[in-house]
Design an enzyme around this catalytic site. Structure first.
Site, PDB file in Angstrom:
ATOM      1  N   GLU A 560       0.837  -1.200   0.000  1.00 41.11           N
ATOM      2  CA  GLU A 560       0.000   0.000   0.000  1.00 41.11           C
ATOM      3  C   GLU A 560       0.870   1.247   0.000  1.00 41.11           C
ATOM      4  O   GLU A 560       1.933   1.273   0.617  1.00 41.11           O
ATOM      5  CB  GLU A 560      -0.898  -0.032   1.247  1.00 41.11           C
ATOM      6  N   GLU A 564      -3.354  10.338   3.072  1.00 40.86           N
ATOM      7  CA  GLU A 564      -4.532  10.462   3.930  1.00 40.86           C
ATOM      8  C   GLU A 564      -4.523  11.839   4.583  1.00 40.86           C
ATOM      9  O   GLU A 564      -3.469  12.337   4.990  1.00 40.86           O
ATOM     10  CB  GLU A 564      -4.558   9.377   5.003  1.00 40.86           C
TER      11      GLU A 564
END
Length: 682
Positions: A560, A564
């Site tokens: 990943e 964010e």
């Protein structure tokens, strides 16, 4: 206590045409304790003849998922099944809504091994002398009253199938699929299942029944699921309630292919596997055949070792430098050791050596110089087991249940230590940094980490633009998602993604029903992409307990790369990387915190749109905001760089833990994040 108390006589077992003449216990070679425990359990019972039930038992060697030859492609098992097959056994409107009945699912190696084990048992039964055989897995126990329940069921089964020479398939052990099993022709002793039984822990199979199953092959999907499709052909029966149960204290290394789908649908709240500690094995020095792929480095990493690989053109490593390297890393691959350093390593009793077949003799390294008891020579070609076994025997570990990796291209520099070359510090963790995973695949970053990003602007994306979506209308390039994930208080629903003139609005609000308190929106690319640049204009959601996410993600193995923005601090951006080793399909899914880093943006990301980009290349990742480099990572800073194709996602979610973004304030809902002009470039 039950395991030592007499269990009574089970008249269904013994010599004679209408009795069960053999018990086959399916058991892995590496699990002798489980076999002994099962034999003790069988020893509590007596047969019709008064003999110990254990006297009828024979061990049947199970197929081991760790043996690549045994779970290789075969005509006996089709490893790809459809979600509709799962739904036949256990219907779920939520699963079907999230993925569709035609969603393909690939069996895990463990599931293939279990299926192959039962197939081999069926072959033995079909060719054997016994009319009926009890097949047991080695993790079972007989519940109180089992003897009477088995005898009642056996008599009733014979009454129903006397003309057929007895029952062809009788379940003594099963799990009712979500209490949805369809039962016909019930009596006090048993019933005829139409569908809805899980597990094959204990079942009686006739010789003719075994032949029927073999004619029905290939087994498609997990074998206990596939058996449901054979019920009608075999006239299957099951005891009114299971007489044999699975033990809950034996542990299992099985991996279920459906579990990630259940977790994403929010049906189970499966938590991520805990991060394994860094393996404390002997230091390893390995040399390869210098092929185009780095399978050996990847394999050592999959064993839990922290691996550093070398290109061969680095400065020679001297004896004084080697101890520090072996303190930071567990394994060095193709290290250019000076003669004195190699001599010192050979003189150490704790160092282990691994050589690939046909590895060139570089820097004085040759097999005849290395201590035989501390050296493994890998075959240049061969099976998974043939390559795993020498390494694992040398290190004193079990081979993993994964294919021996091909590895990434050498030019991708996956396990290089590029921190010093990039001017990055390598000492203690920074104060005030978000907590990070410390695992074999993540190093604690330096005290000055993250380093200042290069001040120059990146300029426009280069290469070919593969995908561009304004997001003002629904698009197949980034369809909405109906799912969730562990740790998310919200489920993603279709009505949480609203397209309009300003882009795709992801709306998080309280849920009226369901097993999560909130509902929201998400989208993702329908297919994974390799290295490239991934961009979007984003206006983040504001409010505590909210996270606006724009990220690349994959499973098996989990990797990943994140952007964010937490709603409680919209002037900063959280970057993160998760890395698990392995080739595509490797079931390694570790990671809780990853390796997060907060970056000051210099503006409020919830006030207006800004351009965010992830530039992912072999050996490095750059995060850009409004065309400006704000963060960069190279290999081992603090993780290797993800190397497998990933899907691009956008979402708005609510973390279960308040550590990331604070506690959600329902009075501020609904909350909205907006995405527009999402692009993917080579």
């Amino acid at each position: 206590m039950a395991s030592v108390l007499p269990g009574g006589r089970i008249s269904a077992f013994g010599a004679g045409k209408e009795r069960i003449g053999l018990v086959l216990v399916v058991n892995l070679d590496r699990q002798p304790c489980r076999l002994r425990r099962t034999m003790r359990e069988l020893g509590r019972f007596r047969t019709f003849d008064g003999a110990s039930l254990a006297s009828l038992a024979r061990r049947f060697a199970a197929v081991d998922a760790r043996d690549g030859r045994a779970v290789a492609a075969t005509a006996d098992v089709d490893p790809t099944y459809l979600l509709s097959h799962q739904l036949h056994v256990q219907p779920s409107a939520r699963l079907e809504e999230c993925f569709g009945a035609d969603e393909p699912i690939r069996m895990t190696r463990q599931e293939v091994a279990v299926a192959r084990s039962h197939i081999e048992v069926w072959k033995a039964v079909a060719s054997g002398p016994h009319d009926h055989v009890l097949i047991l897995e080695d993790d079972v126990w007989f519940r109180p009253g089992a003897a009477a329940a088995v005898d009642r069921g056996w008599r009733a089964a014979w009454e129903r199938h006397r003309a057929d020479g007895g029952p062809h398939l009788l379940y003594l052990s099963y799990a009712d699929a979500g209490k949805s099993a369809e039962r016909a022709d019930r009596c006090d002793a048993l019933f005829r299942p139409l569908r809805g039984l899980w597990f094959l822990s204990g079942y009686v199979l006739s010789r003719e029944g075994a032949e029927m199953l073999l004619r029905a092959m290939p087994v498609v999907g997990p074998v206990d699921m596939w058996m449901n499709f054979q019920f009608d052909t075999l006239g299957a029966l099951a005891l009114a309630s299971p007489a044999i149960l699975q033990r809950m204290d034996g542990g299992s290394d099985n991996a279920h292919s459906i579990l990630p789908y259940l977790a994403r649908a929010g049906i189970v709240d499966a938590h991520l596997a805990p991060v394994p500690p860094r393996a404390r094995s002997n230091p390893v020095l390995a040399w390869t055949a210098c092929g185009e792929r780095e399978g050996l480095a990847m394999a050592l990493s999959m064993l839990g070792l922290r691996v550093r690989a070398f290109d061969g053109n680095e400065p020679v490593i001297h004896a004084a430098e080697l101890p520090d390297l072996l303190d930071a890393f567990d394994a060095l691959v193709d290290a250019p050791l000076a003669t004195c350093a190699l001599s010192d390593a050979i003189g150490r009793s704790d160092v282990r050596f691994v050589l690939e077949g046909h590895a060139p003799a570089r820097h004085g390294v040759a097999a005849d110089r290395l201590p035989p008891g501390s050296t493994a020579i890998l075959p240049p070609l061969g099976s998974d087991a043939g390559r795993w076994r020498p390494i694992c025997d040398l290190l004193g570990v079990e081979p993993p249940p994964h294919i021996f990796p091909v590895g990434p291209p050498r030019c991708w520099r996956l396990f290089r230590d590029d921190r010093k070359a990039n001017g990055l510090p390598v000492s203690a963790p920074p104060r005030g940094a978000p907590p990070a995973d410390e695992s074999p695949w993540a190093m604690l970053p330096g005290s000055d980490w993250p380093p200042s990003a290069p001040p120059e602007r990146s300029g426009p994306a280069r290469g070919e633009r593969l995908v561009h979506a304004p997001m003002t209308a629904a698009t197949p390039q980034f369809p909405g998602r109906v799912e969730t994930f562990p740790g998310n208080l919200a489920t993603f629903e279709r009505d949480g993604l609203v397209h309009g003139a300003d882009g795709a609005r992801l709306v998080l609000d309280a849920a009226a029903d369901g097993n999560r308190p909130f509902r929201s929106g998400a989208f993702a690319s329908p297919r994974p992409h390799g290295h490239g640049r991934f961009e979007a204009e984003i206006k983040a959601a504001r409010g505590p307990g909210l996270v606006t996410g724009f990220f690349l993600h994959r499973a098996f193995p989990r990797q990943e790369i994140d952007i964010e923005i937490t709603g409680d601090d919209t002037r900063r951006m959280l970057t993160n990387v998760y890395f698990n080793p392995g080739d595509d399909g490797t079931a390694m899914d570790y990671g809780y915190r990853g390796s997060p880093c907060r970056i000051d943006l210099g503006f409020d990301a919830a006030a207006d749109f800004h351009h965010f980009a992830i530039d992912w290349r072999p050996g490095h990742i750059t995060w850009l905001v409004d065309g400006r480099n704000v963060h960069q990572r190279v290999s081992w800073d603090p993780t290797p760089i993800p190397h497998l194709p990933m899907r691009l996602h956008g979402n708005l979610w609510a973390p279960r833990s308040s550590d990331l973004a604070g506690r959600i304030d329902e009075g501020l809902l609904p909350a909205t994040a907006i995405f527009r002009n999402v692009s993917i470039w080579t």
